[in-house]
Enzyme design. Sequence first.
Site, PDB file in Angstrom:
ATOM      1  N   LYS A  95       0.858  -1.218   0.012  1.00 20.06           N
ATOM      2  CA  LYS A  95      -0.110   0.057  -0.026  1.00 20.06           C
ATOM      3  C   LYS A  95       0.900   1.217  -0.051  1.00 20.06           C
ATOM      4  O   LYS A  95       2.090   1.119   0.619  1.00 20.06           O
ATOM      5  CB  LYS A  95      -0.860   0.086   1.015  1.00 20.06           C
ATOM      6  CG  LYS A  95      -2.298   0.950   1.043  1.00 20.06           C
ATOM      7  CD  LYS A  95      -3.135  -0.005   0.330  1.00 20.06           C
ATOM      8  CE  LYS A  95      -4.581   0.804   0.047  1.00 20.06           C
ATOM      9  NZ  LYS A  95      -5.645  -0.164  -0.349  1.00 20.06           N
ATOM     10  N   GLY A 193     -21.030   6.741   2.993  1.00 24.00           N
ATOM     11  CA  GLY A 193     -19.901   6.784   1.953  1.00 24.00           C
ATOM     12  C   GLY A 193     -20.521   6.820   0.649  1.00 24.00           C
ATOM     13  O   GLY A 193     -20.563   5.694   0.314  1.00 24.00           O
ATOM     14  N   GLY A 195     -18.782   7.625  -2.423  1.00 24.20           N
ATOM     15  CA  GLY A 195     -17.591   7.687  -3.484  1.00 24.20           C
ATOM     16  C   GLY A 195     -18.118   6.953  -4.647  1.00 24.20           C
ATOM     17  O   GLY A 195     -19.271   6.532  -4.597  1.00 24.20           O
ATOM     18  N   VAL A 197     -17.247   3.993  -5.247  1.00 22.42           N
ATOM     19  CA  VAL A 197     -17.878   2.583  -4.606  1.00 22.42           C
ATOM     20  C   VAL A 197     -19.265   2.585  -4.201  1.00 22.42           C
ATOM     21  O   VAL A 197     -20.010   1.855  -4.382  1.00 22.42           O
ATOM     22  CB  VAL A 197     -16.794   2.037  -3.858  1.00 22.42           C
ATOM     23  CG1 VAL A 197     -17.473   0.363  -3.303  1.00 22.42           C
ATOM     24  CG2 VAL A 197     -15.500   1.624  -4.636  1.00 22.42           C
TER      25      VAL A 197
END
Length: 369
Positions: A95, A193, A195, A197
């Site tokens: 990551k 959330g 966003g 996705v």
Amino acid sequence: MITAQEIAPGSLSNSLTVFDHFEFDDHEDVVFVRDKVTGLTAIIAVHDTTLGPALGGCRIWPYQTTADALTDALRLSRGMTYKNALAGLDLGGGKAVIIADPCKDKTPELMEAFGAHVERLAGTYITAEDVGVSPQDMEAVALQTNHVRGTKASGLGDPSPFTALGVFSGLQAAANHVYGTHDLTGKRVSVQGLGHVGFDLCRHLHDAGAQLIVADIHAPAVARAVETFGAEAVDANSAHKVEADIFAPCALGGILNGRTIPQISAKIIAGAANNQLHRPADGLALNKRGILYAPDYAINAGGVISIALAIPGGGAQKVKEKTLTIGDTLARIFQKSAAQGATPEQIADQLAEERLVRSFHDKQAVDSS
């Protein structure tokens, strides 16, 4: 040298280093990146390459401290090792985090500088998009390195639709385990959330007949979901505690903790966010409350599947078929969890670790032959 004081204030003595960080898990490489020209400040963490090169996204976030950024990089990279292993991919886990405000500080030049540092790792780490990073940003990274996925040249571009599809498949598996049916008609689902996705997940849920409750710190995203799906809007800090059948966290991690868990009314938690459990004990707390938790790295693997299996210019059908098996994987995890009296995340870890051990021994046998 970064001291433990910078890494985790108050938890270790100043004389200790990154090796003593509470999230350090025998990571193979932890690289601290600076570029004076663009202002790039980043950390690239390679956790494990037993199964292959470490694949994991690049996240841009205005971390308050370097310590916070390091914690995220170490924890997320380990999660990618387990995600790729459980998804059956021949890839390790890594990551990258860039310390910046994606709305103010991000430039094509900054992303190119990041790409140049990825190139220095010579294929040990393969990057892709994550929070704060767009497909266009990855195209800029690709100008400096071939070790990048999620671009038009490397496959299907934006992986988020496949992440959403995988979460939807896993969510259906969870519903079947708890309610005895994959049918989501009339089920109240709180999505935190919105966003790429989260919004795509809302689309799948709406098409499946679910009643949506939505929350996001970005007001226009909420307004769009309300208009598009007839969703009910709530404050972002209240999404976990509204009356719902299913809670789908699709924002940042750590949402499942000692404060929030007692407030959750949903019987299922199944969302796209990484590192949803603040600490391992929180998974046990959910289990004690009779809440079924879909391990985040198991349910949100659709994106990494898309960037791993796609071929330049196509491969969508193969990726879709593989992504839909996420529901099957979770069904197996839930069944083993119930049979063994373990939490779902313990079973998921067990399955991923078994694959890593098998691969390690296979390589040892080849090397000694």
